[in-house]
Write an enzyme that holds these catalytic residues in place. Structure first.
Site, PDB file in Angstrom:
ATOM      1  N   HIS A 199      75.411   3.181  45.464  1.00 57.80           N
ATOM      2  CA  HIS A 199      75.067   3.397  44.061  1.00 57.80           C
ATOM      3  C   HIS A 199      74.284   2.210  43.518  1.00 57.80           C
ATOM      4  CE1 HIS A 199      78.722   0.977  43.959  1.00 57.80           C
ATOM      5  NE2 HIS A 199      78.399   0.601  42.729  1.00 57.80           N
ATOM      6  N   ASP A 201      74.336   0.258  39.941  1.00 55.61           N
ATOM      7  CA  ASP A 201      75.334   0.182  38.877  1.00 55.61           C
ATOM      8  C   ASP A 201      74.867   0.861  37.592  1.00 55.61           C
ATOM      9  OD1 ASP A 201      77.325  -1.187  40.273  1.00 55.61           O
ATOM     10  OD2 ASP A 201      76.408  -3.137  39.875  1.00 55.61           O
ATOM     11  N   HIS A 348      74.170  -0.555  46.499  1.00 57.15           N
ATOM     12  CA  HIS A 348      75.214  -1.258  47.240  1.00 57.15           C
ATOM     13  C   HIS A 348      76.453  -0.385  47.339  1.00 57.15           C
ATOM     14  CE1 HIS A 348      75.865  -2.276  42.980  1.00 57.15           C
ATOM     15  NE2 HIS A 348      77.165  -2.330  43.281  1.00 57.15           N
ATOM     16  N   ARG A 364      82.109  -9.228  37.723  1.00 55.68           N
ATOM     17  CA  ARG A 364      80.667  -8.932  37.668  1.00 55.68           C
ATOM     18  C   ARG A 364      80.146  -9.181  36.257  1.00 55.68           C
ATOM     19  NH1 ARG A 364      79.397  -2.947  38.648  1.00 55.68           N
ATOM     20  NH2 ARG A 364      79.112  -2.809  36.392  1.00 55.68           N
TER      21      ARG A 364
END
Length: 379
Positions: A199, A201, A348, A364
């Site tokens: 995906h 993000d 990722h 994150r």
């Protein structure tokens, strides 16, 4: 009482919703990996298990955190201002090792938190060129959270995730956390054969993230690596005829299924889910590279095509990205690592491949970037 599973959908670009997105109970292709709870006493080391190293970063889910729809903003791409000899980012004495020819670099001997604005410009450009960079020996985890956010805010407006856990008082931080003694992999693999979930993000946002930061607190002894794929190289590998056919097409990206998954497990929803249409081929504002911008987690259909036509093209693109081991990299985590990637030109996947029950805990910082756009096809 758990939140209602009925979704209110905010569509910020006029697109016709496919039928599957009108069924709020359906999670569709969305693959939920993240646990939504943990044993507080275990994380505090009160049960005989190893305590979390950074308790100030343990996740909270505050149902009182409610936000309206994200408003458009003008993003400035600092990578355009960079000195591409990278004198501040990669000074003499730093050790730079490419993980593969096309994607991924490891850097030692540089402290990100000490970079000047010029160094941050170089960071944005270097990451755009190498797609994902693992900086070792960093002090990011030890910074006050406000200072970490201040650093990340240079690269764009902070994204507040609609459903994920965050440190108390800091909803701008997206936490990745699997607690000590966690055994949820056992139930996950009752219905799945693999944890790979490629995906980009929150690609469903009108302005998805650009330069993105993920830093580690606790990790299993082995396992829990992160896979990355170079979506620009994936585009380059296509024939000119197929590249040209993809230009001009848009695909819908949906946050509905992620919100529904949170509802179903009694989680939070800070914002109502959105659906946005983005070009299948987007252009990077600093490098000018074209990259494929569809992913199996959030992309749902190609605007203007019939269901079978859309599914055939998307399946090919998902497989092309997912099987492209010769333009992928695998990042192994070690203490003090900050991984920086450009969300516009990569995808990722986390890996749920360790069975030891050891904690995996990361944070994150997710600055938003420009609205995806495409430039004309050129062979």
């Amino acid at each position: 009482m758990a939140p209602s599973a009925t979704s209110t959908v905010t569509v910020t670009e006029t697109v016709a919703l496919p039928q599957n997105l009108k069924t709020p109970q359906l999670f569709g292709a969305y693959n939920e990996l993240a646990p939504d709870k943990y044993n507080q006493e275990a994380e505090e080391g009160k049960t005989g298990l190893k305590a979390a190293k950074y308790p100030n970063y343990l996740p909270t889910w505050n149902p009182k955190q409610k936000y309206g729809p994200l408003q458009a903003f003008e993003h400035y791409e600092h990578g355009k201002d960079a000195d591409t000899s990278y004198p501040e980012l990669l000074p003499e004495g730093s050790v730079v090792t490419d993980l593969t020819p096309t994607i991924g670099t490891e850097v030692r001997g540089v402290q990100l938190s000490s970079l000047s604005n010029a160094g941050k410009d170089q960071l944005a450009r270097f990451v755009a060129e190498r797609k994902v960079v693992a900086f070792r020996g960093q002090d990011f985890a030890d910074l006050p959270i406000d200072k970490a956010l201040e650093f990340g805010g240079y690269f764009g407006r902070h994204h507040i995730h609609p459903t994920s856990g965050s440190p108390e008082g800091h909803p701008e931080i997206h936490l990745v956390h699997r607690g000590e003694g966690d055994k949820s992999h056992e139930t996950y693999f009752e219905t799945r054969t693999s944890s790979v979930a490629w995906h980009s993000d929150v690609s469903y946002e009108q302005q998805p993230p650009g330069t993105t930061f993920l830093y580690i607190f606790d990790k299993p002894e082995t396992g829990g690596d992160t896979l990355f794929v170079n979506a620009a190289e994936a585009y380059n590998r296509l024939s000119p005829l197929f590249q040209e056919r993809l230009h001009g097409l848009k695909a819908t990206h949906s946050g509905i299924e992620q919100a529904n998954a949170s509802n179903a497990r009694g989680g939070i929803r800070r914002r109502e889910p959105v659906v946005n249409a983005h070009p299948i081929v987007r252009t990077h504002p600093a490098t000018g590279e074209k990259a494929l911008f569809v992913n199996h987690q959030f992309t749902r259909d190609i605007v203007g095509l019939k269901k079978e036509e859309s599914e055939a093209i998307l399946k090919f693109l998902y497989d092309h990205l997912g099987y492209g081991a010769d333009f992928q990299a695998r990042v192994k985590w070690e203490e003090g690592t900050v991984v920086v990637w450009d969300n516009r030109v990569t995808q990722h996947s986390a890996l749920l491949d360790w069975k030891s029950g050891q904690r995996r805990h990361l944070a994150r910082i997710t600055p938003q970037a420009e609205k995806p756009y495409e430039t004309p096809f050129s062979s």
